[in-house]
Scaffold this active site. Sequence first.
Site, mmCIF file in Angstrom:
data_model
loop_
_atom_site.group_PDB
_atom_site.id
_atom_site.type_symbol
_atom_site.label_atom_id
_atom_site.label_comp_id
_atom_site.label_asym_id
_atom_site.label_seq_id
_atom_site.Cartn_x
_atom_site.Cartn_y
_atom_site.Cartn_z
ATOM 1 N N LEU A 105 0.804 -1.107 -0.058
ATOM 2 C CA LEU A 105 0.079 0.073 -0.159
ATOM 3 C C LEU A 105 0.964 1.245 -0.013
ATOM 4 O O LEU A 105 0.942 1.846 0.995
ATOM 5 C CB LEU A 105 -0.949 -0.003 1.183
ATOM 6 N N PRO A 106 1.541 1.675 -1.068
ATOM 7 C CA PRO A 106 2.269 2.674 -1.295
ATOM 8 C C PRO A 106 1.455 4.036 -0.959
ATOM 9 O O PRO A 106 0.346 4.342 -1.630
ATOM 10 C CB PRO A 106 3.031 2.664 -2.652
ATOM 11 N N HIS A 107 1.838 5.238 -0.155
ATOM 12 C CA HIS A 107 1.416 6.348 -0.207
ATOM 13 C C HIS A 107 2.373 7.429 0.399
ATOM 14 O O HIS A 107 3.491 7.148 0.673
ATOM 15 C CB HIS A 107 0.149 6.192 0.935
ATOM 16 N N ALA A 108 2.012 8.594 0.462
ATOM 17 C CA ALA A 108 2.978 9.654 1.181
ATOM 18 C C ALA A 108 2.174 10.725 1.687
ATOM 19 O O ALA A 108 1.030 10.760 1.512
ATOM 20 C CB ALA A 108 3.826 10.312 -0.185
ATOM 21 N N LEU B 4 -2.241 4.767 -2.557
ATOM 22 C CA LEU B 4 -3.220 5.749 -1.969
ATOM 23 C C LEU B 4 -2.796 7.183 -2.081
ATOM 24 O O LEU B 4 -1.553 7.579 -1.662
ATOM 25 C CB LEU B 4 -3.263 5.399 -0.528
#
Length: 272
Positions: free
Chosen positions: A66-69, A105
Site C-alpha cells: 500500500l504505497p502512499h505519502a 493511496l
Amino acid sequence: MPTLSDLIQPDAIQLQIQASDWRAAVSAAGSALVGAGACGPSYAQAMLKTVEEHGPYIVIAPGFALPHARPDDSVTRTAMSVVRLAEPIAFGNEDNDPVRLVMGLVAVDDDAHRGALVELAGLLADPRRRDQLMAADTPEAVLGALGPAEPEDPAPARAPTVSPAASSAVVPADAVASKGLVLTVCGNGLGTSLFLKNTLEKVLEQWGWAPYLKVEATDTISAKGRTKEADVVMTSAAIAQTLGDLGVPVEVITDFTSTSEIDAALRRIYAV
C-alpha cells in the site's frame, strides 16, 4: 464516507503490469493516480521517497503493498489505484514478499479514506474475495471484486474476562499497566497505520475492550513524542527499526489484516 470502489476509477486500474523491481511497481501505482487526476507527479515521487526513507513498511500483508505519502500541493482528491503485477516482485519484506498486488493511496486528510481501508482489510483477510480480486481480468471485474461483501456473522474472538486495568493487577512484572492508549505507527500516519488501527479496533470490539483502550494512528516523528502516553506501539518491522528504543514495548505485526496475529499480540502485551 467514500467506499473502496468510490475511490478507484477504472482508469486507475492496471493489470498484468511488468515491473523489474519494487520501484517500478510503486511508480506504476503512482502513475495510475496521476493519470486519474488525483495528484501530480511530485506526489508519485514522494511515494518512492517514503519507501527509500522508511523501508518496505508498505508491504502490510502477504503479497500486498500500500504505497502512499504525505499529501502535497499537487493532491486534488482522495483516491486509490490498483496495479496487479504480471510477476511477483520482492520489496525486501521477508514476511510478506513477494508482492503481486499494489494499491496506491492518495488522501487529502486523515479521515476520507478510513472506511475504504476498513473494507480493504476485510477483503484481503477473506481468501475467497482475495482470490476473486486476483483473478479479475478487466477493470470492471476488479471493481466488482472490490464491492461490498455479503453480510456475515463471524465468530467472535475468545475475549478476556477482565479489562486491561483489572488484568494488570494480577499479571507478571513485565506486563503492561494500562494507560489506555495504543499507537499504530507508519511513515506518514495516513495509510498503513490506519490500516493496522482498523484491524486492532476490530479485535478490541470482539473482546469488549473498546471502551478501555483508545487506538491512534500516527507517524514516526509524532510517535517518538507520545510514547510516554501509550501502553505499546504496534507497527511493521521496518518502522520498528526506524523508531529504535522508545522506552515502551514495540510490537511488530507482520500481517496487518490478521485479527489472529493481533489477538495474540494483545494477549502477550496485557498478559491475558
